[in-house]
Design an enzyme around this catalytic site. Structure first.
Site, PDB file in Angstrom:
ATOM      1  N   HIS A  15       0.863  -1.181   0.000  1.00 57.33           N
ATOM      2  CA  HIS A  15       0.000   0.000   0.000  1.00 57.33           C
ATOM      3  C   HIS A  15       0.902   1.234   0.000  1.00 57.33           C
ATOM      4  O   HIS A  15       1.547   1.534   1.010  1.00 57.33           O
ATOM      5  CB  HIS A  15      -0.928  -0.001   1.206  1.00 57.33           C
ATOM      6  CG  HIS A  15      -1.750   1.252   1.306  1.00 57.33           C
ATOM      7  ND1 HIS A  15      -2.411   1.789   0.233  1.00 57.33           N
ATOM      8  CD2 HIS A  15      -1.978   2.108   2.351  1.00 57.33           C
ATOM      9  CE1 HIS A  15      -3.036   2.896   0.601  1.00 57.33           C
ATOM     10  NE2 HIS A  15      -2.776   3.107   1.876  1.00 57.33           N
ATOM     11  N   ASP A  17       1.334   4.858   0.125  1.00 64.03           N
ATOM     12  CA  ASP A  17       0.943   6.245   0.390  1.00 64.03           C
ATOM     13  C   ASP A  17       1.978   7.139  -0.280  1.00 64.03           C
ATOM     14  O   ASP A  17       3.155   7.144   0.100  1.00 64.03           O
ATOM     15  CB  ASP A  17       0.901   6.508   1.894  1.00 64.03           C
ATOM     16  CG  ASP A  17      -0.137   5.651   2.584  1.00 64.03           C
ATOM     17  OD1 ASP A  17      -1.333   5.844   2.315  1.00 64.03           O
ATOM     18  OD2 ASP A  17       0.253   4.781   3.390  1.00 64.03           O
ATOM     19  N   ASP A 127      -7.419   1.636   2.312  1.00 66.98           N
ATOM     20  CA  ASP A 127      -7.303   2.372   3.568  1.00 66.98           C
ATOM     21  C   ASP A 127      -8.071   3.684   3.535  1.00 66.98           C
ATOM     22  O   ASP A 127      -7.737   4.622   4.246  1.00 66.98           O
ATOM     23  CB  ASP A 127      -5.825   2.642   3.873  1.00 66.98           C
ATOM     24  CG  ASP A 127      -5.598   3.001   5.334  1.00 66.98           C
ATOM     25  OD1 ASP A 127      -6.474   2.694   6.174  1.00 66.98           O
ATOM     26  OD2 ASP A 127      -4.552   3.602   5.643  1.00 66.98           O
ATOM     27  N   HIS A 352      -5.753   9.897   0.406  1.00 63.70           N
ATOM     28  CA  HIS A 352      -6.365  10.113   1.720  1.00 63.70           C
ATOM     29  C   HIS A 352      -5.423  10.791   2.710  1.00 63.70           C
ATOM     30  O   HIS A 352      -5.874  11.574   3.537  1.00 63.70           O
ATOM     31  CB  HIS A 352      -6.901   8.788   2.294  1.00 63.70           C
ATOM     32  CG  HIS A 352      -5.923   7.670   2.298  1.00 63.70           C
ATOM     33  ND1 HIS A 352      -5.842   6.763   1.277  1.00 63.70           N
ATOM     34  CD2 HIS A 352      -4.997   7.290   3.197  1.00 63.70           C
ATOM     35  CE1 HIS A 352      -4.902   5.872   1.549  1.00 63.70           C
ATOM     36  NE2 HIS A 352      -4.365   6.178   2.697  1.00 63.70           N
TER      37      HIS A 352
END
Length: 886
Positions: A15, A17, A127, A352
């Site tokens: 994941h 980010d 997420d 996010h």
């Protein structure tokens, strides 16, 4: 099921980010290392079958910008199915960007991914801090019927959305998730999170033991024999030996082990869909403990949300519709390259951890730079599109030397205030009082400000720059009755005296028009009376509390100090009164605790060690301008906060007499109803909610909406009176996740400006839709407008792209199609009732199609005498492609 042999699907992923606890470039350095390692593994290990590239295509661009020579290798492994890419461009926060941004994210993501090879057909929200109710409909609009997500589900039964089906609200890994319109996707939710099979040991015995524990934990919350093992985590380096571990262990392990991918996993569980849990609408943690979906990110670094709203509205309500005018009527070349650049730049701010304001300070400084790029480039595009179209509009037909043309991007007739600059020769002797605006023969109330002589310039396409001086006047007036999806030209004269009528009345401590009466109390609180329903609402009560939480969550300081303006005398003055508008200014002085003690501050990255109480004193000056306009149905508010304190939250409260246990919140293609009182398992002392445009309350007689420009957090208090709370500022000192990261700039010290509006309405469908339309128009900001000398042209001074009839739907997009020289027009119905949209194609268009969100044609519409009718069912997104006439 218990004795049934299982198949364990190991999906390798990371994941990523893009920016979070480090700025983008620092994370990208690690991304390049990650990609190099992944590609080397694929080169040398055939047992490493597949890698899921986190559902976002932007990482391909980020890597190739540094390693362009690796493109061919990436394309090969993508074609072979060993790297799975897309379908999104970035992994967005679904709630803090508007519905159209969610759609464009998928459009751009699929375009970028398709340049490399096959695109994943699994929606991916690993997420996201909660999942919007219209996500299944959006996914189905792109032909996607599977989704994997992390947050928001919990056991449910007997709530307002209960379908009565046996498996409704069953809390298991495998779900059937439906939008309010009935669109359904098959999903898997990471109940054991997306790292449940991270870093499997290389030792066979340890690996077998670990995998057995994973199997047992998944079996307890699964209804299919195929179990999902997520081999990765945040910024997780590739486990290069996972394929070999699986191959070595598979012959002896009691269950089947495979290195898999989402497509194979969903194909395997699809036959068991009748066992899946069923969820309807948004997955926002409503039946959780109140913490998991991190709702207070809606108020972290509010300036980011304001900039984002400005960019979204510029693209969606201004330059995209203008580009349709310039293309169709002026023969201007489509600027798809620039629109794609603008959208990609904006979308880079939508992950996010970015738009939520929950990263370290350098991340958000770079975000501001991106927003400014969009606004600067967008402003130039808007000028070009407007000038191209206006060159063919017959503004001379209004009979004046100067004129203002105002555009309306909405699907309803609008009457919004507009501000334009009227430039006259620098030596003019015209005075402000001589400038008038008329609509035909009707004088319009206008505020005129003389800005004196100012410097300006033009940059011609065919010669050197031209500097000059002008005498600049600023004109502000309500541009009334602009046709839906249309434009209208108003005459501007410089040799008259305004005789415009007005419905405004000024009195000592208040003001009034036909719809609203506004009165100011000595403490600065404002009573707004809806003259249609006689209902009254009291707003303008500011309350400040301490916040010892972080960028994710609000936690009230343990000192318990609440400072309110209620009952404290304020300074009140009428600062402007013209036939166009009246403005009262209310100035509050609030003495609040200055901030946390050194033991509690996170300046060095340590945990708080103090008592959670604030110390010292700071003086906040809160100045609120309340403006009532001629003919308006709302009270506009602009509040300026001189923020000298730290670790605190400032809200504005609105008292009302609206009864009921549900609230309204506008979101992505929907107006959602949410319960005011949480369920018994809720642990958070507050119940904050997220919105994009407005929230409100309604009962059988009356209602109220609070519309905003970039303010996203609200709460309806459980005080027995349904007091509405709108968050204007929240300042904190840290990002607290797997570590403590100081964020001094998240305190947002200095001058802060916020805008919102109060809109009462009657309970009838017509009046509620009127208030909703006004709220949408307020949120969009001032409409596009053009002021210049008049000239002859081939197009009328007033017109519309298409004729449109019907109510109950909202225009979301009017743009050129991505790949055809046609026009895409999108609307949505946020209500619980069906409606119809009647379109008059006029001379511009010869045919119309229903298309999906991917702009693929689904059905040709029957057009008779240039007209067609389109059904817009409850909660439905409807997209029409308009084909220009030959």
């Amino acid at each position: 099921m218990e004795n049934e042999k299982k198949t364990l699907h190991f999906i390798s992923h990371s994941h990523w980010d893009r920016e979070w606890y480090m700025p983008f470039e620092a994370h990208r350095y690690k991304l390049v290392e990650f990609f190099d390692r992944l590609l080397a593994t694929l080169d040398t290990d055939p047992s490493f079958k597949s890698f899921h590239l986190d559902g976002q295509a932007i990482v391909l661009e980020d890597y190739l910008e540094i390693r362009p020579e690796m493109r061919e290798k990436l394309v090969k492994y993508i074609a072979d199915g060993r790297i799975v890419i897309g379908p999104w461009y970035i992994l967005q926060d679904e709630y803090l960007v508007d519905g159209e941004s969610n759609v464009r994210n998928m459009l751009v993501g699929r375009q970028v991914a398709a340049e490399f090879g096959p695109v994943s057909d699994t929606g991916y929200f690993p997420d996201a801090f909660g999942n919007i109710g219209q996500a299944p409909q959006i996914l189905r609009g792109f032909g996607i019927d599977t989704v994997a997500f992390g947050r928001g589900t919990s056991p449910r039964r007997g709530d307002r959305l209960d379908t009565g089906e046996e498996n409704y609200g069953k809390w298991v890994t495998e779900v059937r998730w439906r939008s309010p319109d009935g669109s359904e996707v098959l999903g898997t939710t990471f109940l054991q999170w997306y790292n449940n099979a991270n870093e499997i040991p290389a030792d066979p015995e340890k690996a077998a033991s670990r995998i057995a524990r994973i199997r047992d934990s998944l079996e307890a919350c699964s209804v299919a024999p195929d179990l999902l093992c997520m081999n990765g985590c945040d910024h997780q380096p590739v486990q290069t030996d996972i394929g070999q571990i699986i191959e070595k262990l598979a012959p002896t392990f009691p269950d089947k082990l495979i290195h898999s991918n989402f497509k194979d996993y969903f194909d395997a569980i699809r036959p068991y869909r009748d066992r899946f849990g069923i969820f309807v609408g948004e997955l926002d943690g409503e039946y959780g403990d109140g913490w998991n979906t991190l709702a207070n990110t809606a108020s972290a670094r509010i300036y980011l949300k304001q900039l984002n709203a400005a960019c979204e509205h510029m693209l969606e309500q201004r330059i995209e519709p203008l580009s349709v005018y310039s293309f169709l009527d002026a023969g201007d070349e489509p600027r798809r390259d620039y629109f794609r650049y603008l959208w990609k730049t904006l979308l880079k701010n939508h992950p996010h951890d970015s738009i939520c304001g929950c990263s370290v300070d350098p991340v958000h400084r770079e975000m501001v730079s991106r927003f400014e790029k969009v606004l600067a480039a967008g402003d130039e595009v808007e000028k070009s599109e407007t000038e191209a179209f206006m060159a063919v509009v017959d503004t001379a037909s209004v009979g004046s030397e100067y004129a203002v043309t105002v555009f309306n991007p909405h699907a309803f007739v609008s009457s919004e205030p507009v501000t334009v600059c009227l430039d006259l020769p620098e030596d003019t002797d015209v005075a402000a009082g001589q400038i008038t605006v008329t609509d035909g023969d009707t004088a319009i109330p206008v505020d005129v400000k003389d800005g004196g002589v100012v410097f300006d310039y033009i940059l011609p396409k065919d010669r050197f720059r031209v500097p000059f001086n002008v005498r600049r006047f600023t004109l502000t007036f309500a541009a009334k009755d602009i046709p839906a999806l249309g434009y209208k030209t108003f005459a501007v004269r410089t040799d008259g005296e305004s005789k415009a009528g007005s419905d405004l009345t000024l009195y000592r401590r208040g003001m009034m028009n036909r719809r609203l009466k506004v009165t100011f109390a000595p403490d600065g609180s404002v009573t707004v009376v809806d003259r249609k329903t006689r209902a009254s609402f009291v707003t303008g009560i500011f309350e400040d509390t301490g916040d010892i939480g972080d960028e994710y969550v609000y936690i009230e300081a343990k000192d318990g100090v609440r400072v309110s303006t209620e009952g404290v005398r304020a300074k009140i003055a009428c600062v402007a009164s013209t036939p166009a508008a009246i403005t009262f200014r209310v100035t509050h002085t609030m003495t609040v605790p200055a901030g946390l003690s050194d033991k509690d501050r996170s300046h060095d990255g340590r945990e708080r060690e103090g008592d959670g109480c604030r110390v010292g004193e700071a003086v906040l000056t809160v100045t609120a301008d309340y403006t009532l306009r001629d003919g308006a149905d709302r009270l506009d508010v602009k509040t300026v906060i001189d923020n000298t304190a730290e670790n605190h939250r400032l809200v504005v409260l609105t008292k009302n007499a609206v009864e009921g246990d549900m609230l309204l919140a506008e979101g992505q293609f929907d107006i959602v109803e949410r319960p005011i009182t949480p369920w018994k398992g809720w642990k958070n002392p507050t119940k904050p909610g997220k919105m994009t445009t407005f929230f409100g309350l309604a009962d059988a007689q009356k209602g109220i909406l609070m519309a905003t420009r970039g303010l996203c957090e609200y709460e309806v208090l459980r005080d027995g009176a349904n007091t509405m709370s709108l968050t204007l500022h929240r300042g904190v000192d840290r990002l607290h996740d797997w570590g403590v990261f100081p964020t001094p700039e998240a305190q947002c010290r200095g001058t802060l400006t916020v805008e919102y509006a109060v809109l009462p309405f009657a309970a009838s469908r017509i009046d509620r839709e009127r208030a909703e339309n006004s709220a949408y128009a307020f949120a969009a900001g001032a409409p596009a407008a053009f002021c210049a000398k008049t000239h002859a042209g081939t197009k009328p001074a007033e017109g519309a792209l298409i004729g449109i009839g019907g109510t109950g739907f909202v225009a979301s997009a009017m743009k050129l199609a991505e790949e055809r020289d046609t026009v895409i027009f999108r609307v949505f119905n946020p209500h619980s009732y069906d409606t119809k949209m009647k379109l008059s194609l006029g001379e511009r268009f010869g045919a119309a199609y229903l298309v999906n969100l991917g702009e693929e044609r689904q059905k040709k519409l029957a057009v008779r005498n240039g007209k067609t009718t389109v059904s817009v069912p409850a909660k439905k997104i409807v997209t029409v492609e308009l084909v220009p006439a030959e």
